[in-house]
Design an enzyme around this catalytic site. Structure first.
Site, PDB file in Angstrom:
ATOM      1  N   ASP A   1       0.790  -1.131  -0.029  1.00 36.01           N
ATOM      2  CA  ASP A   1       0.081  -0.084  -0.203  1.00 36.01           C
ATOM      3  C   ASP A   1       0.999   1.302  -0.083  1.00 36.01           C
ATOM      4  O   ASP A   1       0.471   2.349   0.635  1.00 36.01           O
ATOM      5  CB  ASP A   1      -0.904  -0.063   1.102  1.00 36.01           C
ATOM      6  CG  ASP A   1      -1.679  -1.149   1.421  1.00 36.01           C
ATOM      7  OD1 ASP A   1      -2.088  -1.763   0.207  1.00 36.01           O
ATOM      8  OD2 ASP A   1      -1.967  -2.009   2.208  1.00 36.01           O
TER       9      ASP A   1
ATOM     10  N   LYS B   1       2.217   1.916  -5.182  1.00 34.02           N
ATOM     11  CA  LYS B   1       2.945   1.179  -6.123  1.00 34.02           C
ATOM     12  C   LYS B   1       2.072   1.086  -7.602  1.00 34.02           C
ATOM     13  O   LYS B   1       2.437   1.313  -8.596  1.00 34.02           O
ATOM     14  CB  LYS B   1       3.120  -0.478  -6.173  1.00 34.02           C
ATOM     15  CG  LYS B   1       4.098  -0.585  -4.880  1.00 34.02           C
ATOM     16  CD  LYS B   1       4.322  -2.087  -4.712  1.00 34.02           C
ATOM     17  CE  LYS B   1       3.335  -2.659  -4.210  1.00 34.02           C
ATOM     18  NZ  LYS B   1       2.828  -2.464  -2.781  1.00 34.02           N
TER      19      LYS B   1
ATOM     20  N   GLY C   1      -4.070  -5.069  -3.674  1.00 31.94           N
ATOM     21  CA  GLY C   1      -5.000  -4.050  -4.082  1.00 31.94           C
ATOM     22  C   GLY C   1      -4.293  -3.009  -4.593  1.00 31.94           C
ATOM     23  O   GLY C   1      -3.645  -2.307  -4.071  1.00 31.94           O
ATOM     24  N   HIS C   2      -4.456  -2.596  -5.959  1.00 34.06           N
ATOM     25  CA  HIS C   2      -3.897  -1.449  -6.646  1.00 34.06           C
ATOM     26  C   HIS C   2      -4.918  -0.471  -7.104  1.00 34.06           C
ATOM     27  O   HIS C   2      -5.694  -0.961  -7.822  1.00 34.06           O
ATOM     28  CB  HIS C   2      -2.782  -1.972  -7.740  1.00 34.06           C
ATOM     29  CG  HIS C   2      -1.683  -2.757  -7.295  1.00 34.06           C
ATOM     30  ND1 HIS C   2      -0.848  -3.459  -8.178  1.00 34.06           N
ATOM     31  CD2 HIS C   2      -1.031  -2.955  -6.032  1.00 34.06           C
ATOM     32  CE1 HIS C   2       0.082  -3.938  -7.436  1.00 34.06           C
ATOM     33  NE2 HIS C   2      -0.052  -3.700  -6.118  1.00 34.06           N
TER      34      HIS C   2
ATOM     35  N   GLN D   1       2.429  -6.174  -2.471  1.00 38.32           N
ATOM     36  CA  GLN D   1       2.879  -5.938  -0.937  1.00 38.32           C
ATOM     37  C   GLN D   1       4.223  -5.289  -0.716  1.00 38.32           C
ATOM     38  O   GLN D   1       4.334  -4.306  -1.840  1.00 38.32           O
ATOM     39  CB  GLN D   1       2.889  -7.454  -0.394  1.00 38.32           C
ATOM     40  CG  GLN D   1       1.225  -8.046  -0.279  1.00 38.32           C
ATOM     41  CD  GLN D   1       1.116  -9.057  -1.649  1.00 38.32           C
ATOM     42  OE1 GLN D   1       1.972  -9.787  -1.948  1.00 38.32           O
ATOM     43  NE2 GLN D   1       0.017  -9.113  -1.924  1.00 38.32           N
TER      44      GLN D   1
HETATM   45  P1  IMP Z   1      -2.490 -12.838   3.159  1.00 34.50           P
HETATM   46  O1  IMP Z   1      -1.365 -12.492   1.996  1.00 34.50           O
HETATM   47  O2  IMP Z   1      -3.889 -12.743   2.797  1.00 34.50           O
HETATM   48  O3  IMP Z   1      -1.931 -14.268   3.673  1.00 34.50           O
HETATM   49  O4  IMP Z   1      -2.177 -11.768   4.366  1.00 34.50           O
HETATM   50  C1  IMP Z   1      -1.107 -11.836   4.880  1.00 34.50           C
HETATM   51  C2  IMP Z   1      -0.580 -10.477   5.628  1.00 34.50           C
HETATM   52  O5  IMP Z   1      -0.371  -9.630   4.256  1.00 34.50           O
HETATM   53  C3  IMP Z   1      -1.800  -9.636   6.222  1.00 34.50           C
HETATM   54  O6  IMP Z   1      -1.090  -8.959   7.237  1.00 34.50           O
HETATM   55  C4  IMP Z   1      -2.393  -8.893   5.016  1.00 34.50           C
HETATM   56  O7  IMP Z   1      -3.003  -7.734   5.828  1.00 34.50           O
HETATM   57  C5  IMP Z   1      -1.017  -8.580   4.490  1.00 34.50           C
HETATM   58  N1  IMP Z   1      -1.397  -8.294   3.151  1.00 34.50           N
HETATM   59  C6  IMP Z   1      -1.413  -9.271   2.127  1.00 34.50           C
HETATM   60  N2  IMP Z   1      -1.721  -8.415   0.646  1.00 34.50           N
HETATM   61  C7  IMP Z   1      -1.273  -7.134   0.932  1.00 34.50           C
HETATM   62  C8  IMP Z   1      -1.317  -6.041   0.274  1.00 34.50           C
HETATM   63  O8  IMP Z   1      -1.600  -6.092  -1.045  1.00 34.50           O
HETATM   64  N3  IMP Z   1      -1.066  -4.788   0.671  1.00 34.50           N
HETATM   65  C9  IMP Z   1      -1.085  -4.637   2.080  1.00 34.50           C
HETATM   66  N4  IMP Z   1      -0.981  -5.601   3.015  1.00 34.50           N
HETATM   67  C10 IMP Z   1      -1.337  -6.805   2.446  1.00 34.50           C
END
Ligand code: IMP
Length: 430
Positions: free
Chosen positions: A18, A21, A45-46, A228
Site C-alpha cells: 500500500d 505502487k 490491491g492496486h 505487497q
Molecule cells: P495474506 O497475504 O492474505 O495471507 O495476508 C498476510 C498479511 O499480508 C496480512 O497482514 C495482510 O493484511 C497482508 N497483505 C496481503 N496483501 C497485502 C497488500 O496488498 N497490501 C497490504 N497488506 C497486504
C-alpha cells in the site's frame, strides 16, 4: 519516450504494501510493452486514478488501463480464477478489453484454500498475520507440498479430477481433523466450476516465460509490478506476520522465468509515512488524532478488505532493509501531500531494543516486539505549490528537500520520483 526508459524495470514495495505502487507502475506502464505481476494473488490491491476514473485492481497488472502494453500474470502468481474472471468483466464494463496472458504454470486458488485460510488464522491466533482471507497461505503451501493445481490443469479434465481428489482430501483432513472445522466446499461442484473457468480463461493461458524471453530479445520494454512490500516478504519480512510469497525483486526471476541478469532498474516505492493493514508489532505506529488525520487525508483503508489501516511515522530501518535486499536503484516517494500542514514530522531512524541501538530489522520476534522507535524530528511544510509537476523538483518547499535528503542519507539510495497526489500527472521526476 521509450528510448529514455531502461529495457527492464521493476517496481517493488519498500514497506508494508500500500505504498502507492499502483500509481507509480501506471506512470511507467504507458511506456512499456509488457507489464508483469510476479508473485502474490488477489490479496493485493492496486488503486489507479486516471482522469478522475478510479480503477481498483487485484490481480491484473495496472498497465492494463493503457491500450498498448500486454499484461502478464507470471507463474509466481497464485490465481483465483473466479476473481480473475470478475476482474476481466469489471474492466470490460469500464470499456477496457484486457490484453492479458496468464502463465500456464500459475497455481490455482481453490475454494478449500479459502476455507483453510480462515480456519488457519483462527488456529494461529496471536501469531496470525490477519490474512486477507483469499487463500494465499494454503495455495502456496500446496504448491510446496507438490499438491497444487495449476492453470494448465484447468484445461485437462482428467488431470484436474486426479489432482482435485488428492488436494481436496488433504485440505479436508486438515480442516476437519486438525482444526476441528466443517469443510463446506464439495468436490463435484468444484470440478464443474473449475472446468468452466478453464474454458472461459483458455485464450489467455500461455507459456509467458517464453513470451517474455522473446520480447526481451526483440528489444521490447518490460515492467515488473510488485505487490505487497518488503516487511511482508516470507523470507525477509516480519515472519510469521508476512504474506506467503517473496515480495522482493529477487523473486522476479523465478516468478516469471526472466533472468535477474536482465533487470536494469529496480524502483522501491516508499510512502512518506507508514501504514499497515493486518497484525504484527509496528514500532513507529501512532494513534489518536494525528493517526486519524493521516488515515483520512491519505484514504488509508485496505483496497482489498476495506479495513482501516494502522498508521505510523516513516520507518527508515525498514526502508534500509528494502534498499539492501531488493538492490534498489532508486526510490519513488509517494503521498508527501498527505503530510501537508504537520508542523513537525518524526522519522524513525533506529530501534532501541533493551538499551541497545539497532539499525537493521531483527529476525527475533522478541526483539521486534520490544523495539522502540528512535526518532529524528524534521520540520514539516505547509503546502505544496500548485501544479508543482510543471515547475519541477526545485520548486518544492525547502522542508521537503530536507525530508528527502534525510531519507537518502539514512538509507543510501536516491529519491528520483516524487508523487504529490493520486493522479498520474501529479508526479515529479528528478
Ligand atoms: P495474506 O497475504 O492474505 O495471507 O495476508 C498476510 C498479511 O499480508 C496480512 O497482514 C495482510 O493484511 C497482508 N497483505 C496481503 N496483501 C497485502 C497488500 O496488498 N497490501 C497490504 N497488506 C497486504
Amino acid at each position: 519516450m521509450k528510448s529514455a526508459q531502461s529495457k527492464i524495470t521493476a517496481i517493488v514495495g519498500a514497506q508494508w504494501g500500500d505504498e502507492g505502487k499502483g500509481k507509480i507502475t501506471d506512470f511507467f506502464a504507458g511506456q512499456s510493452d509488457y507489464v508483469v505481476r510476479f508473485h502474490g494473488g488477489n490479496n493485493a490491491g492496486h488503486t489507479v486514478i486516471v482522469n478522475n476514473n478510479i480503477f481498483k485492481l487485484h490481480l491484473i497488472p495496472s498497465g492494463v488501463i493503457y491500450e498498448s502494453p500486454v499484461s502478464i500474470i507470471g507463474n509466481g502468481v497464485v490465481v483465483d480464477p473466479k476473481a480473475l474472471l470478475s476482474e476481466i468483466s469489471y474492466l470490460k464494463e469500464k470499456g477496457i478489453e484486457p490484453k492479458l496472458l496468464v502463465s500456464d504454470r500459475c497455481h490455482i486458488i481453490m475454494p478449500y484454500h479459502i476455507e483453510l485460510d480462515s480456519a488457519l488464522s483462527g488456529h494461529q491466533a496471536e501469531l496470525a498475520a490477519g490474512s486477507t482471507g483469499r487463500g494465499i497461505a494454503p495455495v502456496y503451501a500446496d504448491k510446496m507440498f507438490r499438491n497444487g493445481i495449476r492453470m494448465i490443469d484447468l484445461l485437462e479434465p482428467d488431470i484436474l479430477k486426479q489432482k482435485l481428489e488428492k488436494g481436496y482430501a488433504f485440505a479436508k483432513g486438515i480442516i476437519e481433523k486438525s482444526l476441528n472445522k466443517k469443510m463446506i466446499s464439495e468436490p463435484r461442484s468444484i470440478f464443474q466450476d473449475y472446468i468452466d473457468f478453464g474454458i472461459k480463461l483458455k485464450d489467455y493461458v500461455s507459456d509467458t516465460s517464453v513470451e517474455l524471453y522473446k520480447a526481451h530479445q526483440n528489444g521490447k520494454s518490460i515492467l515488473f509490478e510488485g505487490a505487497q512490500g518488503i516487511s511482508l516478504d516470507v523470507d525477509h519480512g516480519i515472519y510469521p506476520y508476512t504474506t506467503s510469497s517473496n515480495t522482493a525483486a529477487g523473486h522476479i526471476s523465478t516468478g516469471t522465468g526472466v533472468s535477474f541478469r536482465d533487470i536494469d532498474r529496480i524502483i522501491g516505492v516508499v510512502k512518506a509515512y507508514l501504514s499497515r493493514v493486518g497484525e504484527s508489532p509496528l514500532p513507529s505506529e501512532i494513534d489518536g488524532e494525528m493517526a486519524e488525520k493521516i488515515r483520512d487525508v491519505g484514504g488509508e483503508y485496505g483496497t482489498t478488505t476495506g479495513r482501516p489501516r494502522r498508521i505510523g511515522w516513516l520507518d527508515l530501518v525498514q526502508v534500509r532493509q528494502a534498499v539492501r535486499v531488493n538492490g534498489l536503484t532508486e526510490i519513488a516517494l509517494t503521498k508527501l501531500d498527505v503530510l501537508n500542514g504537520i508542523k513537525e514530522i518524526p522519522v524513525c531512524i533506529d530501534y532501541e531494543i533493551d538499551g541497545s541501538t539497532v539499525s537493521e530489522m531483527p529476525a527475533s520476534l522478541t526483539m521486534y516486539r520490544n523495539a522502540k522507535p528512535v526518532y529524528k524530528t524534521l520540520e514539516g511544510w505547509d503546502s505544496i505549490p500548485d501544479n508543482i509537476w510543471d515547475k519541477g523538483f526545485n520548486a518544492l518547499p525547502k522542508e521537503i528537500h530536507n525530508y528527502i535528503d534525510f531519507i537518502e542519507q539514512a538509507v543510501g539510495c536516491s529519491v528520483k520520483i516524487i508523487s504529490v497526489g493520486p493522479q498520474r500527472h501529479e508526479t515529479i521526476i528528478r
